[in-house]
Scaffold this active site. Structure first.
Site, PDB file in Angstrom:
ATOM      1  N   ASP A 140       0.832  -1.212   0.000  1.00 32.39           N
ATOM      2  CA  ASP A 140       0.000   0.000   0.000  1.00 32.39           C
ATOM      3  C   ASP A 140       0.862   1.256   0.000  1.00 32.39           C
ATOM      4  O   ASP A 140       0.348   2.358  -0.227  1.00 32.39           O
ATOM      5  CB  ASP A 140      -0.964   0.005   1.197  1.00 32.39           C
ATOM      6  CG  ASP A 140      -0.267   0.015   2.556  1.00 32.39           C
ATOM      7  OD1 ASP A 140       0.971  -0.127   2.607  1.00 32.39           O
ATOM      8  OD2 ASP A 140      -0.967   0.149   3.577  1.00 32.39           O
ATOM      9  N   GLU A 141       2.179   1.093   0.233  1.00 31.37           N
ATOM     10  CA  GLU A 141       3.047   2.275   0.278  1.00 31.37           C
ATOM     11  C   GLU A 141       3.149   2.961  -1.085  1.00 31.37           C
ATOM     12  O   GLU A 141       3.559   4.120  -1.162  1.00 31.37           O
ATOM     13  CB  GLU A 141       4.437   1.906   0.810  1.00 31.37           C
ATOM     14  CG  GLU A 141       4.352   1.354   2.222  1.00 31.37           C
ATOM     15  CD  GLU A 141       5.688   1.149   2.897  1.00 31.37           C
ATOM     16  OE1 GLU A 141       6.629   1.911   2.612  1.00 31.37           O
ATOM     17  OE2 GLU A 141       5.797   0.226   3.724  1.00 31.37           O
TER      18      GLU A 141
END
Ligand code: NAD
Length: 357
Positions: A140-141
């Site tokens: 998700d970064e």
């Protein structure tokens, strides 16, 4: 593809934290056969696979995903139905000190995997071609950082900030391009912070448990107000299985445990749990060890996942709450010092890095 049909699955990075959880899950809970292709970098550890290493449905091949000939040979020999691609450099702090390995493994390595997979896929008969999946595991970064409200969804635009997240974003784009340009049946998953047993002790939760047990200061970046959305690694392994068994090619799915916590809350919970199950000899709380240290450069404020799509379309939900997952994780580290002690002593896994920037 149905869950009951035994598949041949090539897992890259299967000696790492999430890869080994996936391999253990596949061998124990499914009829699938696994080939684990892993270079065994500092993060790869065959001890994490000991519980299933003797299964006739598991085999290991040491090799580098950047080496196209090795990958092509593995594909030709094993003839997988699915590739789940987890091999990567994964530690943000290391990417700040030395980004080159991240560019090489995460970008060039994914390119090499895609090239070899496309050649292999083109050689399959029509039925096998239709069933084949290239499943890329990402983070998700890649979506950057959130303010105090809102969630990442599959529609969130990419906005990576660290060398690690930029390298993962690049690899996601390559995977999508191989689908859109060549028709390779790909799946992409972006997950939040994983935690659980067999986590390399440089990462926040095992680092804090191990330092607390040693009576060392517990270094919390800045005020500890950064928020992460925690996903128990065994829930993640089940999610990945649901995605390659039932996901729609060309789609991405984001995976999270609906368990947002500030870093300081995580560290405090670890201290409180240890106070109960392993009280300190002098009677003081482990919380007295908490120290605030210089923040990580470019530290994203908050990550939070809305996992509605995978819950609704694939019927997956996280089974572990943060409270139950953290208790299981801490208990595992107390019971498995033989697994983590050599990593601390031989690989210096608890040193602070990542302040360049
Ligand atoms: P890890 O660092 O624990 O394991 C990585 C594995 O890949 C190791 O076994 C290593 O030996 C292997 N590897 C590295 N370079 C290789 C190469 N060139 N060829 C073959 N093998 C190589 O990582 P992890 O935490 O298990 O993460 C797995 C994947 O999930 C990564 O792609 C990571 O970006 C992604 N991810 C992780 C998290 C998390 O919280 N850990 C969150 C989101 C996404």
């Amino acid at each position: 593809m149905t869950a009951a049909k035994p598949l041949r699955i090539l897992v890259t990075g299967g000696a790492g934290f999430i890869g080994s959880a996936l391999v253990r899950h596949l061998v124990r809970e499914t009829p699938h056969e696994v080939l684990n292709l892993d270079k065994l970098t500092y993060a790869g550890n065959l001890a994490s696979l000991e519980p299933i290493a003797n299964s006739p449905r598991y085999r290991f091949l040491q090799g580098d995903i950047c080496d196209g000939a090795t990958v092509a040979q593995a594909l030709a020999d094993f003839r997988p139905d699915v590739i789940t691609h987890l091999a990567a450099e994964s530690h943000v702090d290391r990417s700040i000190d030395g980004p080159a390995d991240f560019i090489q493994t995460n970008i060039v390595g994914t390119f090499a995997m895609l090239n070899a997979a496309l050649d292999y896929w083109r050689g399959l008969d029509e039925a096998a071609k239709a069933e084949f999946r290239f499943h890329h595991i990402s983070t998700d970064e890649v979506f950057g950082t959130l303010a105090d409200d809102g969630f990442f969804t599959e529609e969130t635009p990419y906005d990576p900030h660290s060398p690690y997240s930029a390298s993962k974003a690049s690899s996601d784009h390559l995977v999508r391009a191989w689908h859109d340009t060549y028709g390779l049946p790909v799946l992409i998953t972006n997950c939040s912070n994983n935690y659980g047993p067999y986590h390399f002790p440089e990462k926040l939760i095992p680092l804090m448990v191990i330092k607390a047990l040693a009576g060392e200061p517990l270094p919390v970046y800045g005020e500890g107000l950064n928020v992460r959305d925690w996903l128990f690694v065994e829930d993640h392994a089940r999610a990945l299985t649901a995605v390659f068994e039932r996901g729609v090619p060309g789609e991405s799915y984001i995976i999270g445990g609906r368990a947002e916590r500030k870093n300081i809350e995580v560290v405090t919970r670890i201290c409180e749990t240890l106070d109960q199950i392993r009280p300190r000899a002098d009677g003081t709380s482990y919380k007295t060890l908490i120290t605030h240290v210089t923040d990580r450069p470019g530290h994203d404020h908050r990550y939070a996942i809305d996992p509605t799509k995978i819950e609704r379309e694939l019927g997956w939900t996280a089974q572990e709450s943060f409270d139950s997952g953290i208790a299981r994780t801490i208990a595992w580290y107390l019971d498995n010092e033989a697994w983590w002690r050599p990593l601390v002593e031989e690989k210096g896994a608890v040193q602070r890095i990542g302040l360049k920037g």
